[in-house]
Design a protein around this motif. Structure first.
Motif, PDB file in Angstrom:
ATOM      1  N   GLU A 134     -10.815  -5.114   1.495  1.00 14.21           N
ATOM      2  CA  GLU A 134     -10.780  -4.795   0.061  1.00 14.21           C
ATOM      3  C   GLU A 134     -11.324  -3.394  -0.196  1.00 14.21           C
ATOM      4  OE1 GLU A 134     -12.072  -6.747  -4.239  1.00 14.21           O
ATOM      5  OE2 GLU A 134     -13.030  -7.456  -2.397  1.00 14.21           O
ATOM      6  N   ARG A 135     -12.385  -3.035   0.513  1.00 16.91           N
ATOM      7  CA  ARG A 135     -12.967  -1.693   0.337  1.00 16.91           C
ATOM      8  C   ARG A 135     -11.956  -0.613   0.703  1.00 16.91           C
ATOM      9  NH1 ARG A 135     -14.838   1.357   4.121  1.00 16.91           N
ATOM     10  NH2 ARG A 135     -15.244  -0.356   5.587  1.00 16.91           N
ATOM     11  N   ILE A 136     -11.271  -0.798   1.827  1.00 24.87           N
ATOM     12  CA  ILE A 136     -10.276   0.190   2.241  1.00 24.87           C
ATOM     13  C   ILE A 136      -9.101   0.202   1.267  1.00 24.87           C
ATOM     14  CG2 ILE A 136      -8.649   0.826   4.073  1.00 24.87           C
ATOM     15  CD1 ILE A 136     -10.629  -0.514   6.041  1.00 24.87           C
ATOM     16  N   ALA A 137      -8.695  -0.983   0.829  1.00 22.08           N
ATOM     17  CA  ALA A 137      -7.571  -1.075  -0.105  1.00 22.08           C
ATOM     18  C   ALA A 137      -7.863  -0.360  -1.408  1.00 22.08           C
ATOM     19  CB  ALA A 137      -7.237  -2.546  -0.370  1.00 22.08           C
ATOM     20  N   GLU A 138      -9.091  -0.505  -1.896  1.00 21.61           N
ATOM     21  CA  GLU A 138      -9.442   0.035  -3.209  1.00 21.61           C
ATOM     22  C   GLU A 138     -10.020   1.447  -3.152  1.00 21.61           C
ATOM     23  OE1 GLU A 138      -8.703  -1.375  -5.977  1.00 21.61           O
ATOM     24  OE2 GLU A 138      -7.971  -3.247  -5.098  1.00 21.61           O
ATOM     25  N   ARG A 139     -10.680   1.805  -2.047  1.00 21.68           N
ATOM     26  CA  ARG A 139     -11.362   3.105  -1.994  1.00 21.68           C
ATOM     27  C   ARG A 139     -10.944   3.973  -0.807  1.00 21.68           C
ATOM     28  NH1 ARG A 139     -15.835  -0.297  -3.011  1.00 21.68           N
ATOM     29  NH2 ARG A 139     -16.864   0.234  -1.047  1.00 21.68           N
ATOM     30  N   GLY A 140     -10.209   3.400   0.127  1.00 22.65           N
ATOM     31  CA  GLY A 140      -9.824   4.148   1.303  1.00 22.65           C
ATOM     32  C   GLY A 140     -10.993   4.343   2.253  1.00 22.65           C
ATOM     33  N   ALA A 148      -6.935   5.298  -0.665  1.00 27.72           N
ATOM     34  CA  ALA A 148      -6.864   3.872  -0.984  1.00 27.72           C
ATOM     35  C   ALA A 148      -5.429   3.383  -0.853  1.00 27.72           C
ATOM     36  CB  ALA A 148      -7.367   3.633  -2.400  1.00 27.72           C
ATOM     37  N   CYS A 149      -5.248   2.221  -0.265  1.00 30.85           N
ATOM     38  CA  CYS A 149      -3.903   1.650  -0.128  1.00 30.85           C
ATOM     39  C   CYS A 149      -3.239   1.485  -1.492  1.00 30.85           C
ATOM     40  CB  CYS A 149      -3.966   0.291   0.564  1.00 30.85           C
ATOM     41  SG  CYS A 149      -4.856   0.263   2.133  1.00 30.85           S
ATOM     42  N   THR A 150      -4.039   1.131  -2.492  1.00 35.65           N
ATOM     43  CA  THR A 150      -3.498   0.875  -3.822  1.00 35.65           C
ATOM     44  C   THR A 150      -3.031   2.138  -4.526  1.00 35.65           C
ATOM     45  OG1 THR A 150      -5.744   0.927  -4.728  1.00 35.65           O
ATOM     46  CG2 THR A 150      -4.838  -1.231  -4.151  1.00 35.65           C
ATOM     47  N   SER A 151      -3.405   3.315  -4.009  1.00 34.98           N
ATOM     48  CA  SER A 151      -2.953   4.554  -4.633  1.00 34.98           C
ATOM     49  C   SER A 151      -1.448   4.728  -4.483  1.00 34.98           C
ATOM     50  CB  SER A 151      -3.687   5.760  -4.047  1.00 34.98           C
ATOM     51  OG  SER A 151      -3.396   5.920  -2.670  1.00 34.98           O
ATOM     52  N   CYS A 152      -0.855   4.081  -3.470  1.00 36.25           N
ATOM     53  CA  CYS A 152       0.602   4.101  -3.300  1.00 36.25           C
ATOM     54  C   CYS A 152       1.230   2.744  -3.594  1.00 36.25           C
ATOM     55  CB  CYS A 152       0.977   4.512  -1.883  1.00 36.25           C
ATOM     56  SG  CYS A 152       0.678   6.241  -1.486  1.00 36.25           S
ATOM     57  N   HIS A 153       0.584   1.684  -3.130  1.00 36.36           N
ATOM     58  CA  HIS A 153       1.170   0.346  -3.235  1.00 36.36           C
ATOM     59  C   HIS A 153       0.840  -0.363  -4.537  1.00 36.36           C
ATOM     60  CE1 HIS A 153       2.854   0.196   0.830  1.00 36.36           C
ATOM     61  NE2 HIS A 153       1.787   0.886   1.204  1.00 36.36           N
ATOM     62  N   GLY A 154       0.150   0.324  -5.431  1.00 40.02           N
ATOM     63  CA  GLY A 154      -0.115  -0.232  -6.747  1.00 40.02           C
ATOM     64  C   GLY A 154      -1.300  -1.170  -6.774  1.00 40.02           C
ATOM     65  N   PRO A 155      -1.759  -1.516  -7.974  1.00 40.07           N
ATOM     66  CA  PRO A 155      -2.899  -2.425  -8.124  1.00 40.07           C
ATOM     67  C   PRO A 155      -2.703  -3.708  -7.328  1.00 40.07           C
ATOM     68  CG  PRO A 155      -2.292  -1.499 -10.255  1.00 40.07           C
ATOM     69  CD  PRO A 155      -1.216  -1.086  -9.277  1.00 40.07           C
ATOM     70  N   GLU A 156      -3.703  -4.039  -6.515  1.00 43.75           N
ATOM     71  CA  GLU A 156      -3.693  -5.237  -5.668  1.00 43.75           C
ATOM     72  C   GLU A 156      -2.532  -5.252  -4.678  1.00 43.75           C
ATOM     73  OE1 GLU A 156      -3.967  -8.359  -8.757  1.00 43.75           O
ATOM     74  OE2 GLU A 156      -5.985  -8.704  -7.967  1.00 43.75           O
ATOM     75  N   PRO A 162      10.946   1.887  -6.259  1.00 44.38           N
ATOM     76  CA  PRO A 162      11.544   1.279  -5.062  1.00 44.38           C
ATOM     77  C   PRO A 162      10.976   1.829  -3.759  1.00 44.38           C
ATOM     78  CG  PRO A 162      12.933   3.069  -5.790  1.00 44.38           C
ATOM     79  CD  PRO A 162      11.754   3.031  -6.750  1.00 44.38           C
ATOM     80  N   VAL A 163       9.978   2.707  -3.847  1.00 41.37           N
ATOM     81  CA  VAL A 163       9.526   3.423  -2.652  1.00 41.37           C
ATOM     82  C   VAL A 163       8.456   2.670  -1.878  1.00 41.37           C
ATOM     83  CG1 VAL A 163       8.527   5.576  -1.782  1.00 41.37           C
ATOM     84  CG2 VAL A 163      10.106   5.628  -3.723  1.00 41.37           C
ATOM     85  N   PHE A 164       7.481   2.139  -2.599  1.00 35.43           N
ATOM     86  CA  PHE A 164       6.328   1.529  -1.934  1.00 35.43           C
ATOM     87  C   PHE A 164       6.391   0.011  -2.089  1.00 35.43           C
ATOM     88  CE2 PHE A 164       4.974   5.793  -3.316  1.00 35.43           C
ATOM     89  CZ  PHE A 164       4.785   6.352  -2.062  1.00 35.43           C
ATOM     90  N   PRO A 165       6.485  -0.718  -0.988  1.00 31.84           N
ATOM     91  CA  PRO A 165       6.719  -2.159  -1.055  1.00 31.84           C
ATOM     92  C   PRO A 165       5.503  -2.951  -1.512  1.00 31.84           C
ATOM     93  CG  PRO A 165       6.281  -1.519   1.193  1.00 31.84           C
ATOM     94  CD  PRO A 165       6.377  -0.242   0.408  1.00 31.84           C
ATOM     95  N   GLN A 166       5.786  -4.148  -1.968  1.00 31.00           N
ATOM     96  CA  GLN A 166       4.720  -5.107  -2.244  1.00 31.00           C
ATOM     97  C   GLN A 166       4.114  -5.544  -0.910  1.00 31.00           C
ATOM     98  OE1 GLN A 166       5.256  -9.561  -3.181  1.00 31.00           O
ATOM     99  NE2 GLN A 166       5.083  -8.611  -5.203  1.00 31.00           N
ATOM    100  N   ILE A 167       2.802  -5.428  -0.793  1.00 32.23           N
ATOM    101  CA  ILE A 167       2.125  -5.931   0.409  1.00 32.23           C
ATOM    102  C   ILE A 167       1.162  -7.067   0.066  1.00 32.23           C
ATOM    103  CG2 ILE A 167       2.417  -3.915   1.879  1.00 32.23           C
ATOM    104  CD1 ILE A 167      -0.263  -2.886   1.008  1.00 32.23           C
ATOM    105  N   ALA A 168       0.963  -7.319  -1.213  1.00 29.61           N
ATOM    106  CA  ALA A 168       0.179  -8.493  -1.618  1.00 29.61           C
ATOM    107  C   ALA A 168       0.912  -9.751  -1.173  1.00 29.61           C
ATOM    108  CB  ALA A 168       0.010  -8.511  -3.139  1.00 29.61           C
TER     109      ALA A 168
END
Length: 220
Positions: A134-140, A148-156, A162-168
């Motif tokens: 979660e720390r890496i996802a939210e803060r990198g 942060a992963c969410t900076s491209c893949h969106g919140p959560e 169409p560029v960045f897939p859902q990974i949740a």
């Protein structure tokens, strides 16, 4: 500087004209896609998608076959195009399958899986592993210049089509494998080479943690 280049690439990749976006939203016939998912194209040696990804698009966690249910249609079509052209080569069996589908059939399959809904099983991981993910996802990882992963893949991690897939809700092992493949060079079809630069900066433990965290995020 690299962060600025990535930001510019993201902005460029996400610019889609309203007319094109509307057209894409209507592409694909789910019923025709279901037939391909269930039966494939036996006369052309194209195996049914459900053999690996399931009728409902749940995938197979044990085999690192991804969940496709609910994924963006255009993103899935691009992956099939990349497999056919060998721009993506980390699942060799997908090359023949993708080559055997027409452009229309690719959209049909993607539309069918996009419309499916499945419940995902949470990853069996310690709370400390989930917290690291979660720390890496939210803060990198700022000290390694990992955003942060969410900076491209969106919140959560729910995707920025169409560029960045859902990974949740994606299988933990599949996410970890993609990170390993980007690190090792067997997957190279990411926008602006972002993942090929990010993945090598993560340890194996961090890759595992990111996968476990997103696996346990509700995709809905």
């Amino acid at each position: 500087m690299r962060t600025m280049i990535w930001a510019a690439a993201m902005a460029s990749a996400l610019v889609v004209s309203p007319a094109l976006a509307a057209e894409d939203q209507d592409k694909g016939d789910a019923e025709a896609g279901k037939e391909l998912v269930m039966q494939g194209k036996p006369d052309e040696d194209v195996q049914p998608c459900q053999a690996c990804h399931g009728e409902d698009g749940a995938g197979q966690a044990a085999s690192n076959f991804p969940r496709l249910a609910g994924q963006d249609v255009k993103y899935m079509v691009k992956q099939m195009e990349d497999f056919a052209s060998e721009d993506r080569a980390n699942y060799p069996t997908m090359k023949g399958i993708a080559e055997g589908l027409s452009e229309e059939e690719k959209w049909d399959v993607a539309r069918y899986y996009h419309e499916q809904e499945v419940d995902t099983e949470e990853a069996d991981a310690d709370s400390s592993v989930i917290e690291t993910g979660e720390r890496i996802a939210e803060r990198g990882v700022p000290e390694e210049d990992v955003p942060a992963c969410t900076s491209c893949h969106g919140p959560e991690g729910k995707g920025v089509p169409p560029v960045f897939p859902q990974i949740a809700g994606q299988h933990a092992g599949y996410i970890q494998k993609q990170l390993q493949d980007w690190e090792g060079g067997s997957r190279e079809n990411d926008p602006a080479d972002m993942m090929t630069e990010i993945a090598p900066k993560l340890s194996e433990e961090e890759m595992e943690a990111v996968g476990a965290y997103f696996n346990n995020v509700d995709a809905e």
